[in-house]
Write a protein that holds these residues in place. Structure first.
Motif, PDB file in Angstrom:
ATOM      1  N   ILE A 133       0.844  -1.197   0.000  1.00  0.00           N
ATOM      2  CA  ILE A 133       0.000   0.000   0.000  1.00  0.00           C
ATOM      3  C   ILE A 133       0.875   1.241   0.000  1.00  0.00           C
ATOM      4  O   ILE A 133       0.588   2.230  -0.698  1.00  0.00           O
ATOM      5  N   ALA A 134       1.971   1.196   0.754  1.00  0.00           N
ATOM      6  CA  ALA A 134       2.863   2.350   0.828  1.00  0.00           C
ATOM      7  C   ALA A 134       3.504   2.669  -0.518  1.00  0.00           C
ATOM      8  O   ALA A 134       3.862   3.820  -0.785  1.00  0.00           O
ATOM      9  N   HIS A 135       3.617   1.676  -1.384  1.00  0.00           N
ATOM     10  CA  HIS A 135       4.171   1.913  -2.719  1.00  0.00           C
ATOM     11  C   HIS A 135       3.267   2.781  -3.580  1.00  0.00           C
ATOM     12  O   HIS A 135       3.727   3.383  -4.554  1.00  0.00           O
ATOM     13  N   ALA A 136       1.973   2.820  -3.242  1.00  0.00           N
ATOM     14  CA  ALA A 136       0.983   3.630  -3.970  1.00  0.00           C
ATOM     15  C   ALA A 136       0.958   3.298  -5.470  1.00  0.00           C
ATOM     16  O   ALA A 136       0.761   4.168  -6.312  1.00  0.00           O
ATOM     17  N   LYS A 137       1.108   2.023  -5.798  1.00  0.00           N
ATOM     18  CA  LYS A 137       1.098   1.590  -7.203  1.00  0.00           C
ATOM     19  C   LYS A 137      -0.154   0.796  -7.557  1.00  0.00           C
ATOM     20  O   LYS A 137      -0.417   0.547  -8.731  1.00  0.00           O
ATOM     21  N   GLN A 164      -2.560  -5.246 -18.176  1.00  0.00           N
ATOM     22  CA  GLN A 164      -3.172  -4.849 -16.913  1.00  0.00           C
ATOM     23  C   GLN A 164      -2.148  -4.920 -15.785  1.00  0.00           C
ATOM     24  O   GLN A 164      -1.361  -5.854 -15.720  1.00  0.00           O
ATOM     25  N   SER A 165      -2.181  -3.909 -14.921  1.00  0.00           N
ATOM     26  CA  SER A 165      -1.186  -3.884 -13.842  1.00  0.00           C
ATOM     27  C   SER A 165      -1.701  -3.215 -12.579  1.00  0.00           C
ATOM     28  O   SER A 165      -0.911  -2.867 -11.721  1.00  0.00           O
ATOM     29  N   GLN A 166      -3.000  -3.015 -12.468  1.00  0.00           N
ATOM     30  CA  GLN A 166      -3.518  -2.238 -11.360  1.00  0.00           C
ATOM     31  C   GLN A 166      -3.957  -3.048 -10.157  1.00  0.00           C
ATOM     32  O   GLN A 166      -4.281  -2.510  -9.122  1.00  0.00           O
ATOM     33  N   VAL A 167      -3.978  -4.374 -10.297  1.00  0.00           N
ATOM     34  CA  VAL A 167      -4.404  -5.204  -9.185  1.00  0.00           C
ATOM     35  C   VAL A 167      -3.319  -6.231  -8.913  1.00  0.00           C
ATOM     36  O   VAL A 167      -2.759  -6.810  -9.816  1.00  0.00           O
ATOM     37  N   LEU A 168      -2.982  -6.409  -7.659  1.00  0.00           N
ATOM     38  CA  LEU A 168      -1.993  -7.422  -7.285  1.00  0.00           C
ATOM     39  C   LEU A 168      -2.691  -8.759  -7.175  1.00  0.00           C
ATOM     40  O   LEU A 168      -3.692  -8.875  -6.479  1.00  0.00           O
ATOM     41  N   SER A 221      -6.187  -0.262  -1.660  1.00  0.00           N
ATOM     42  CA  SER A 221      -4.947   0.401  -1.252  1.00  0.00           C
ATOM     43  C   SER A 221      -5.254   1.827  -0.809  1.00  0.00           C
ATOM     44  O   SER A 221      -5.215   2.774  -1.595  1.00  0.00           O
ATOM     45  N   THR A 222      -5.579   1.991   0.481  1.00  0.00           N
ATOM     46  CA  THR A 222      -5.993   3.284   1.016  1.00  0.00           C
ATOM     47  C   THR A 222      -5.361   3.530   2.381  1.00  0.00           C
ATOM     48  O   THR A 222      -4.900   2.603   3.054  1.00  0.00           O
ATOM     49  N   SER A 223      -5.405   4.787   2.802  1.00  0.00           N
ATOM     50  CA  SER A 223      -4.897   5.134   4.134  1.00  0.00           C
ATOM     51  C   SER A 223      -5.758   4.506   5.225  1.00  0.00           C
ATOM     52  O   SER A 223      -5.260   4.181   6.308  1.00  0.00           O
TER      53      SER A 223
END
Length: 228
Positions: free
Chosen positions: A47-51, A224-228, A108-110
């Motif tokens: 999450i800290a990577h913000a990717k 696609q690359s937005q979901v792990l 991926s949020t605060s």
């Protein structure tokens, strides 16, 4: 994450590497974690990577049995059932207990970072009602049920069979009472030792049985690359 060698390393890893490659997802794996609590550290770091928009944690003792299932479709289909999809940060499942942390989708949020931090604090300072050595699953559920920081409003429980199905050999199902069947997304072998006590290596036996049901052909990588 796995902290020791198993008889099913190749099956577990090759299955997930193939799936990630098919859909263009980023896959993280760690050999050196501090037990099951390390999953929270891994998710915090990502999450800290913000990717990423969403992160999917999946336990090692699982197989993705329908590799055509896209995480995007699972997320969108699940959020379609709520009036305000943007408030949902966790897609979770139960089994015969209230929470199974073996397959979880986290936005991926605060807010999720704050939740993970509270859960990690609970490891060493257990919440009321927990024993002195709680699991990460115990702490997460306790936080959700206490709802002191609006955790319940962030959580959507979806049917177990949609991303965390148990096989017939492990009949620990949620209230939908559906065992794994061909076409379902994931099969999870949690608790095999308890449900198959007379087997020398129950999980290895289940991996052998269900691995044969997966398409092992190599797949081209997509954009696609937005979901792990």
């Amino acid at each position: 994450m796995s902290t020791f060698e198993t008889s099913y390393d190749h099956k577990s890893l090759s299955n997930k590497i193939s799936y990630a490659g098919k859909h263009g997802y980023h896959l993280e794996f760690d050999w050196f974690g501090d037990g099951y609590w390390h999953k929270l550290d891994m998710m915090e770091q990502l999450i800290a990577h913000a990717k990423y928009d969403w992160i999917w944690w999946i336990d090692y003792d699982t197989l993705i049995t329908n590799t055509d299932t896209k995480l995007e479709d699972l997320i969108e289909g699940s959020l379609a059932s709520v009036s305000d999809p943007n408030r949902i940060n966790f897609l979770l499942t139960s089994d015969c207990f209230k929470l199974n942390a073996g397959s979880m989708l986290l936005r991926s949020t605060s807010q999720v970072l704050a939740f993970l931090s509270r859960a990690k604090t609970c490891r060493y300072d257990p919440l009321p009602g927990l024993n002195n050595n709680p699991s990460e699953q115990d702490c997460m559920l306790q936080l959700i049920e206490e709802n002191q920081h609006d955790e319940q409003e962030q959580v959507l429980f979806i049917p177990q069979w949609k991303m965390n199905a148990f096989p017939e050999e492990i009949p620990c199902y949620d209230h939908y009472n559906k065992k794994w069947e061909p076409g379902m997304f994931v099969v999870h072998f949690a608790g095999a030792w308890a449900h198959m006590p007379n087997r020398t290596d129950a999980k290895a036996e289940l991996f052998e049985r269900y691995y044969s049901l997966i398409d092992h052909e190599p797949h081209a990588r997509s954009d696609q690359s937005q979901v792990l």
